[in-house]
Scaffold this active site. Sequence first.
Site, PDB file in Angstrom:
ATOM      1  N   ASP A 283       0.864  -1.177   0.000  1.00  0.00           N
ATOM      2  CA  ASP A 283       0.000   0.000   0.000  1.00  0.00           C
ATOM      3  C   ASP A 283       0.906   1.234   0.000  1.00  0.00           C
ATOM      4  O   ASP A 283       2.140   1.139   0.119  1.00  0.00           O
ATOM      5  CB  ASP A 283      -0.971  -0.007   1.185  1.00  0.00           C
ATOM      6  CG  ASP A 283      -2.184   0.895   0.925  1.00  0.00           C
ATOM      7  OD1 ASP A 283      -2.127   1.737   0.006  1.00  0.00           O
ATOM      8  OD2 ASP A 283      -3.191   0.779   1.650  1.00  0.00           O
TER       9      ASP A 283
HETATM   10  C1  BGC Z   1      -5.181   3.168   0.224  1.00  0.00           C
HETATM   11  C2  BGC Z   1      -5.401   2.104  -0.822  1.00  0.00           C
HETATM   12  C3  BGC Z   1      -5.324   2.682  -2.210  1.00  0.00           C
HETATM   13  C4  BGC Z   1      -4.005   3.389  -2.376  1.00  0.00           C
HETATM   14  C5  BGC Z   1      -3.786   3.938  -3.753  1.00  0.00           C
HETATM   15  C6  BGC Z   1      -3.987   4.039  -0.079  1.00  0.00           C
HETATM   16  O1  BGC Z   1      -3.996   5.163   0.730  1.00  0.00           O
HETATM   17  O2  BGC Z   1      -5.041   2.575   1.484  1.00  0.00           O
HETATM   18  O3  BGC Z   1      -6.631   1.480  -0.615  1.00  0.00           O
HETATM   19  O4  BGC Z   1      -5.486   1.675  -3.154  1.00  0.00           O
HETATM   20  O5  BGC Z   1      -3.931   4.435  -1.432  1.00  0.00           O
HETATM   21  O6  BGC Z   1      -4.614   4.994  -4.032  1.00  0.00           O
END
Ligand code: BGC
Length: 764
Positions: A283
Amino acid sequence: MNRLYLFGLIASLASHAALAGTTPALLDNKPAFIADLMGQMSLEEKIGQLRLISIGGDMPRSRIVEEIAAGRIGGTFNTVIHRDNRAMQDAAVQRSRLKIPIFFAYDVVHGHRTIFPISLALASSWDMQAIALSGRVAAIEASADSLDMTFAPMVDIARDPRWGRTSEGFGEDPYLVSEIARTMVKALQGTSPSAADSVMASVKHFALYGAVEGGRDYNVVDMSPMRMYQDYLPPYRAAIDAGAGGVMVALNSINGVPATANTWLMQDLLRKDWGFSGVTVSDHGAITELVRHGVARDGREAAKLAIKAGIDMSMADSLYRQELPGLVQAGEVKVQEIDNAVREVLGTKYDMGLFHDPYRRIGAVADDPIDVNAESRLHRAEAREVARQSMVLLENRNRTLPLKKAGTIALVGPLADSPIDMMGSWSAAGVAKQSVTLRQGLNAAAGDQARVIYARGANLTGDQQMVDYLNFLNWDNPEVVQDPRPAAEMIAEALQAAEQADVIVAAVGESRGMSHEASSRTRLDLPASQRALLRALKKTGKPLVLVLMNGRPLTLNWEQANADAILETWFSGTEGGHAIAEVLFGEHNPSGKLPISFPRSVGQIPTYYNHLRLGRPFVEGNPGNYTSQYFEERNGPLYPFGYGLSYTDFSLSPPQLSTRRLARDGTLEVSVTLKNSGARDGATVVQLYIQDLAASVVRPVKELKGFRKVRLKAGEEQRVRFSIDEDDLKFFNARLQHVAEPGEFEVQIGLDSQTVQTQRFELL
Ligand code: BGC
């Protein structure tokens, strides 16, 4: 579709010439092709493939293009514009030494340009066709915007509605969420992830992110292995078994080890036990965060832990690029470990069809959409259909709903005319002004048959700190726009509207940012400004209909006691306003059921229905002292899992079993007759729960094991059948073996999880 195919063909002819660094002759043999390619790659090029960069982050676009040309980026996310993505792909396949295509990802969670109801609302439909439709349309729109991958579905089980990301998932139940996970992956990936109108699904957040302590985002997860295996892991597994090509790794730690550094999770469970062979992505910034978790001394150690754990791509940080070369040189990371990650990244690109045609989803310049937001690119009919299915009727005293299309309706509330909130959070490339608000929907539906008077009545909240937080949170523009008038003046205006009306419709709840990442709450009541409005309206004595817009269960005791009708509409998407109006006027009979329990108070959390049995259970109606309860609050949820009313009445006959003794290789049929005994056509969900009456470990009071959404005309009845076999009775025992133990089981059948009829049988 034909047009798309044609673009693909033209682009593919152009691109084959471009792929000179790879060996086209091997293209039909994936392992050979990838091995050949890897044989040509330098260590730096390999490490480049492991880097996933956010567009719009710290790095300027021109620099990103140069980095791609230098072979130092494997994929990007957050751009949905053909021109931008083409420029990046050109840099990869025309300028980089080995001409390895990059891929383009985005968070397409509940629709892309057409926004469908939020995931929790999709789950409320219990309708796999509707859910599949939303996923397919999202994939068609996203791929038409040059995207290859989505960071979805999000299948984290959520039992604590304080967690803001409850809105992004499909609720509290492992069985329902697993069914949806499967359905969504198949819908997104279509016939194959390589198809021009498919996007690869990257299931998230692996694992257990929904169980953060206290519902506070990014908090720790500490959980027994039995609970993990039984309740929290199945949806990820279901997505992977359905073919999800990617896995996004959770930000949280699990029993003391961050998921991003968790070798057990990423290697033993995901790859060895589950046989996953796709790509894993961290993530956002999660590898860097290993230092803050306190399991890595510095970035170098963080990169080492992550690559060794099995994180193939590092999202939005430069640690792999900075640290892996030195780690390999020092012998602390083996080339083999880098190769394993690279093989998966390249394999994923292969599976997306990018080696066959890097421009598969980008298409030709001449075909770039002139107006990306053109109405013709939307799928409004599909969005409206799905939105209708997702609404849950919580209360309907004296059949207040459906409304008559006559007389005067007072429409009030801060959410009655807020286009941005209709979309919910993670609204991908959705455009607020294209979404239909309740005010617009109600006006359109009322036509000249009924008069709608609108008054805002209240701000979302009177708490400026909260507004500041919500506006600061994520968005480019302030989203919560306050009406500067004093609260009393706004209420007075609403009362004036109410005085002239036959019925009041109040759209209340949360702004979309209140149910989002980093939006955990300690209180789940309606904000005080909205409660004050409702209290004032109640005093008019006019029928009061609440249209709730929110992304999580709220505590609604006052509302339950005082409203005449409550319709839970969640955040219902681009066509939400029309769909809600259709339900309010009875053109569509609501059939949604809650995919998550609604607590009476925050103190009661968690309130999930499938809790384990107790030595001193509280029994409704016969509570006794020294039983498990809160003595100053009514026990049990306000609205249970699986609950939802209809404008018609349904009755269920007592269930019948085909046998009382189920052999190991046999099946048992449970059947009931569902009757629409009311005066309207409608649909409901017949739910089958099972309880294991005595086992080697404590088992839940019930677990969902099957459901059917059934549509019946007024007066019609239908026999509904379920079959149960040994697999349905399996659970993870104390040694984490998946077994069904002999003995007695109880079948519980109902139209929600609480009001059930039972039968018993024995597994031999
Ligand atoms: C979130 C994810 C997301 C990623 C990309 C993160 O802050 O936890 O769910 O896919 O950002 O946007």
